[in-house]
Design an enzyme around this catalytic site. Structure first.
Site, short mmCIF file in Angstrom:
data_model
loop_
_atom_site.label_atom_id
_atom_site.label_comp_id
_atom_site.label_asym_id
_atom_site.label_seq_id
_atom_site.Cartn_x
_atom_site.Cartn_y
_atom_site.Cartn_z
N GLU A 1 9.82 -1.39 43.47
CA GLU A 1 10.74 -2.09 42.57
C GLU A 1 10.10 -2.31 41.21
OE1 GLU A 1 10.44 -5.24 41.20
OE2 GLU A 1 12.48 -5.61 40.53
N HIS B 1 4.11 -12.87 37.69
CA HIS B 1 3.20 -11.79 37.33
C HIS B 1 1.84 -12.29 36.88
CE1 HIS B 1 6.02 -8.03 37.05
NE2 HIS B 1 6.30 -8.80 38.09
N HIS C 1 12.02 -6.65 47.74
CA HIS C 1 11.01 -5.60 47.52
C HIS C 1 9.64 -6.03 48.01
CE1 HIS C 1 8.89 -6.92 43.73
NE2 HIS C 1 10.02 -7.49 43.43
N ASP D 1 15.08 -12.06 45.14
CA ASP D 1 13.91 -11.89 44.28
C ASP D 1 13.55 -13.24 43.67
OD1 ASP D 1 13.06 -8.87 42.49
OD2 ASP D 1 11.86 -10.70 42.67
#
Lengths: 332, 360, 352
Positions: free
Chosen positions: A193, A303, A63, A216
């Site tokens: 995504e 993140h 993604h 990923d």
């Protein structure tokens, strides 16, 4: 490969606004694919190879969107309130720098929070240095991502959006290095995504593959106090996903990936991820079902604006994918 | 700010009243389905009811290269389902269907079943409560629906119930239950009537939106449109903040500012070509519009855009205060302007609208 | 006619966790082989048993969906020969300490879930329930043996052997949803000697407990005209006595709610009444918690019925069910299917 990675991670492109990163990837792919198209949700799909009798139609999904923020309100003094695009931890925001798609830059500030309390996104705001609503270049609906430069620490690399631009790099490099293959391979650079596997859902329907692999990042369990109790670690090789919170990888594929890695002498590790989902689920539940798995890159601080991966893991992920695609896929 | 009050004509107002007063809790949309079919049978070229109860209506255009435009509005509303009669009296336990804040329930009048039998959700007399008790919510499991001691077996587990609110016009506003999404249903009926003939208009009156956008998913699969617009109602949280010092920065939308165009909710990131399509139409026509604050919530567009290989989609809503409660309030002018905006926008649909790649 | 009890016990002796259904699939395949015209395996591991109807082409199709996967655990880490596990599907960690389990590594290894002594647990636990992340599985082998035989990702299933209780009740793990697979087998057996004009697709679906994967994918190619989903439902028991639970051993649940086509509810209710099969209206105000959540919204939509076999202690190793209800469910499905004719689909309308 590092200059490709640098270019990819530094290009802005939160979910739904992937047009710049798509252009970068299209450029990077150049002539290496047989055919390139863009679907209705903006995913870039590059096909290589044609299906021979012992081959399959394979979908590889990396993604290209990243997490980001969208402006919800500009107040009288020019401060920008926002909502999240994808999973945003407020802790990673304070003092962060953002870059809007139109080039405007700003800082994330915090105000009005009682001492000792955890901030919520609604306690935060973006300051672009405007003095008033009228002079603020940001409008409701404008989109920004975090801004940090790529950092090369030698064996380790750090950037925002290693999730999932590192996988895009792996996919591009795999496409470049893939020589002969019995398969018709569709490299899908999927959108949206982070907000629910949306791009991969529609791309998988359109490609209609026989088998699929997502690429990923995954959580690594190798930080000082091991609060993530996982068996994965940076430097132990690309991870072959057994499951994550969104799907269970097809065990036949997992076995075949392990066999392939062992035969080729490529280091690998096994991944069981209890939180977090990937494009693999979207592929698996398409139409009448598709055996699916995922090659993962162990990553620290996912993140956050400083995600860290191991360059040997990245190189070995490419090697593994190339090996997987060079020969027929055994689903027995 | 001066308000342009455009009253919809009496016929449309009567239709909205009929729709709002009808009972159609998710999974049992019969009453609204019936009204919809009566209204559109003569107008549409094809009307079918699918496996889930969606009403799928097609108004075909003329000529070549027609863009297939899907419109979606959901017929279902949030409500209650009777789950059990108490063993030792004539009171009924119930469950919530769809998202309702349970603080909205005690002391309300309800209508139960196809016959709209009147009942009440009672609450303990205040004299019998303690101060401490009043600090906590009343749990749904402690509430009962009372239809009187002689209700017998006229009501049984499985029957649905809604608030008993009756539609009313209050000056420039309407006050009713289920404006979410009877507004959308009424708007779709109107748009079918005035469908431009250079497009194929595919109207889906969907079911079960409130319990997971379920009807829209199969409707979109069946229609396979080129593009889609979900027409809904969305909260206007434009009341003053409790702390006068504080600005209300989470208003979502505001009344009187026209139809709300979505750029992003939790289910969909809108295709910006469609945002521009609507914005430019509004600007050219001198119609008011607003951008719904990006953030939470979802509409039928959330499943439509992910169907098959992807369908560019957008949502437009009429702002309404107090959604998912017994009484919602909205401005007639916002409703009128939503119809006007969509009517004009549909006229402007061409194959060029979605030519090229999805970008910004 | 196969003995229901021995059939069930055979099914319960095989593992079949979500995503790893091969062992149970083989047993179901053997059971369905003589009862179907064709057997296929879907791309993600569901078993499709096709039994052709006797009507003329084109025939309508009815799909029966009974998920064959089970909840359990998966190895996340191995330390000093002891394994940490996570859940597959949903389970209450409070029933885990002391449970006999099987670790499906390079070979099947019997073991136990162990609760470490208090001094090896965080203080915050006290004498309260221990979260799964602190529990371990001990298979009694030395660490280097374990390293050879077990790896991260290996599934772990309950090992509690089934117990016959009084009144034709059976207790064991994974009765959710093997009892429904057994009911489907009974239905197929009944259809051997009955006339049915519709085509029947019996699906032992995969991955219900994790993603409803089988339920989303099997109907896509089969495209049935109607579907019957059969699963377990809650039976009244300790701590489970409200409107969601049906009496134990006293009849089949017929689902009612948005997941179910009301005409199919009516049809099944009528059939049960006509045959004097005890049943209860099983209310599902929002979603059914079964394969029907997915089947109903595949492609253009599929009208669904949901049948429930009442079961106590769901998702524990001592799930308890009445064999009578399994037989009732199998019979109800068979009778419903034999009744289907070329006009039946016209009855499955809205607002008829």
């Amino acid at each position: 490969m590092k200059s490709l990675i640098k270019k990819l991670v530094e290009t802005p492109g939160p979910s739904g606004f992937e047009y710049e990163i798509r252009d970068v990837i299209r450029q990077a792919i150049g002539d290496t694919a047989d055919e390139v198209r863009v679907d209705a949700l903006g995913s870039l799909i590059a096909r290589k190879g044609t299906k021979s009798p012992d081959g399959m139609r394979v979908m590889i999904s990396a993604h290209i969107d990243e997490i980001g923020l969208m402006a919800t309100h500009i107040d009288e003094n020019g401060f920008v309130r926002f909502t999240n695009i994808g999973g945003i931890n407020p802790l990673t925001c304070y003092g962060g720098r953002v870059l809007f798609m139109d080039g405007t830059r700003g800082v994330i500030g915090m105000d009005g929070l009682a001492r000792g309390k955890m901030p919520k996104l609604s306690d935060l705001f973006i300051d672009v240095g405007a003095g008033s609503k009228a002079s603020c270049p940001v409008k409701v609906g404008d989109v920004c991502g975090f801004e940090r430069p790529f950092l090369d620490l030698g064996k380790r690399m750090v950037a925002k959006s290693m999730d999932d631009r590192i996988a895009a790099a792996v996919a591009i490099e795999t496409l470049r290095r893939l020589g002969s293959t019995p398969h018709e391979v569709h490299f899908v650079f999927s959108t949206q995504e982070e907000v629910g596997l949306r791009g991969a859902t529609t791309a998988a329907y359109g490609v209609d593959p026989d088998v699929g692999f997502a690429v990923d990042v995954t959580v690594s369990g190798d930080t000082p106090r091991r609060s993530n109790k996982m068996a994965t670690a940076l430097g132990n090789g690309p991870a072959i996903k057994v499951r994550d919170a969104s799907f269970i990888a097809d065990p036949r594929l997992v076995d075949w990936m392990i066999t392939t890695a062992e035969k080729a002498g490529i280091p690998y590790q096994l991944e069981v991820l209890e939180k977090g989902g990937t494009d693999g689920r979207a592929i698996q539940l398409t139409r009448a079902g598709v055996p699916a798995s995922c090659v993962s890159i162990a990553c620290r601080y996912i993140h956050s604006p400083s995600e860290m991966v191991d360059s040997d893991d990245v190189e070995n992920a490419v090697k593994l994918l190339v090996k997987l695609l060079e020969s027929p896929i055994d689903l027995e | 700010m001066t308000e342009k009050i455009t009253i919809m004509d009496k016929k449309q107002l009567d239709l909205l009243e009929k729709l709002c007063n009808a009972t159609a809790v998710s999974g049992d949309e019969f009453e609204v389905r019936k009204i919809v079919r009566e209204e559109i049978d003569a107008v549409a070229d094809e009307v079918t009811v699918d496996a889930l109860g969606n009403v799928l209506a097609i108004k075909k255009g003329r000529g070549a290269n027609k863009v297939r435009v899907m419109l979606a509005a959901h017929m279902d509303e949030i409500g209650l389902m009777i789950v059990k009669k108490d063993d030792d009296d004539d009171l009924f336990q119930f469950e919530l269907v769809g998202g309702i804040d349970d603080r909205q329930l005690p002391g309300k009048a309800v209508l139960v079943g196809r016959d709209h039998l009147p009942g009440v959700i009672g609450a303990k007399p205040i004299h019998m409560t303690t101060k401490k008790e009043r600090q906590n919510k009343i749990k749904v499991s402690e509430m009962r629906i009372d239809l009187g001691p002689d209700i017998g077996d006229k009501v049984e587990p499985g029957d649905r119930a809604t608030f008993a609110t009756r539609f009313a016009v209050l000056g420039p506003s309407v006050c009713a239950k289920a404006l979410d999404d009877r507004f959308g249903v009424a708007i779709l009926i109107q748009l079918l009537r005035q469908a431009p003939d250079h497009i194929d208009l595919l109207a889906a009156f969907t079911v079960q939106e409130e319990v997971g956008l379920r009807g829209a998913r199969v409707a979109a699969y069946a229609f396979e449109p080129d593009m889609a617009v979900a027409v809904d109602a969305t909260p206007a949280h434009d009341l003053p903040h409790w702390d006068e010092e504080d600005e209300n920065v989470h208003y979502n939308t505001r009344l009187n500012e026209g139809p709300a165009i979505y750029v992003m909710d939790r289910a969909t990131i809108a295709d910006r070509r469609l945002v521009r399509w609507l914005q430019e139409t509004a600007e050219d026509m001198g119609l008011p519009f607003q951008l719904r604050q990006p953030g939470g919530g979802g509409t039928d567009a959330g499943v439509i855009h992910k169907t098959r290989s992807g369908i560019p989609s957008i949502s437009v809503s009429v702002p309404a205060r107090y959604a998912h409660t017994a009484a919602s309030i909205a401005r007639l002018s916002d409703w009128a302007n939503t119809v006007k905006l969509l009517g004009a926008a549909l006229e402007r649909v061409t194959p060029d609208l979605l030519a090229g790649e999805r970008r910004n | 006619m196969t003995d229901l009890l021995s059939q069930l016990k055979e099914m319960l002796s095989a593992s079949g966790l979500s995503g790893f259904e091969s062992p149970i699939r083989e047993i179901v395949r053997t059971a369905w082989e003589p009862l179907t015209d064709e057997l296929l395996v879907s791309k993600i591991g569901s078993l499709h048993g096709f039994k052709q109807g006797s009507g003329p082409d084109p025939r309508h199709r009815v799909l029966i969906s009974a998920h064959m996967d089970a909840i359990g655990m998966m190895v996340t880490e191995i330390r000093d020969g002891l394994m940490h596990v996570t859940e597959i599907g949903g389970l209450d960690h409070r029933i885990l300490p002391g449970q006999p389990v099987t670790v499906h590594g390079r070979e099947d290894l019997p073991g136990v879930v162990v609760q470490p002594p208090a001094h090896l647990l965080p203080d915050s636990v006290g004498d309260g329930p221990v979260e799964m992340k602190y529990l371990m599985v001990d298979v009694g082998l030395l660490p280097r043996e374990v390293q050879k035989k077990v790896r991260v990702g290996d599934p772990v299933s309950y090992a509690q052997a089934p117990l016959e209780l009084t009144g034709e009740a059976l207790a064991g793990h994974t009765l959710d949803n093997r009892v429904s697979v057994a009911a489907t087998t009974l239905c197929l057996e009944a259809l051997q000697s009955r006339h049915h004009t519709w085509d029947v697709w019996a699906v032992a679906s995969a991955q219900e407990e994790e993603t409803l994967g089988g339920a989303f994918t099997s109907p896509f190619d089969i495209r049935p005209d109607i579907a019957i989903v059969i699963d377990v439902c809650f039976a009244k028991g300790p701590g489970s006595n409200d409107w969601r639970s049906l009496p134990f051993g006293k009849g089949v649940g017929i689902g009612y709610g948005p997941n179910i086509h009301p005409a199919l509810y009516d049809a099944f209710e009528k059939k049960a009444k006509d045959l004097e099969i005890p049943y209860h209206k099983d209310l599902m105000p929002k979603m059914s918690g079964t394969d029907a959540m997915a089947v109903q919204i595949v492609a253009e939509g599929i009208p669904c019925a949901v049948l429930g076999i009442p079961l106590r202690y769901m998702h524990t190793p001592v799930e308890t069910v009445s064999l009578k209800d399994i037989r009732r469910a199998g019979r109800l499905m068979a009778e419903f299917i034999t009744d289907l004719d070329k006009d039946s689909l016209n009855q499955i309308q809205w607002d008829a």
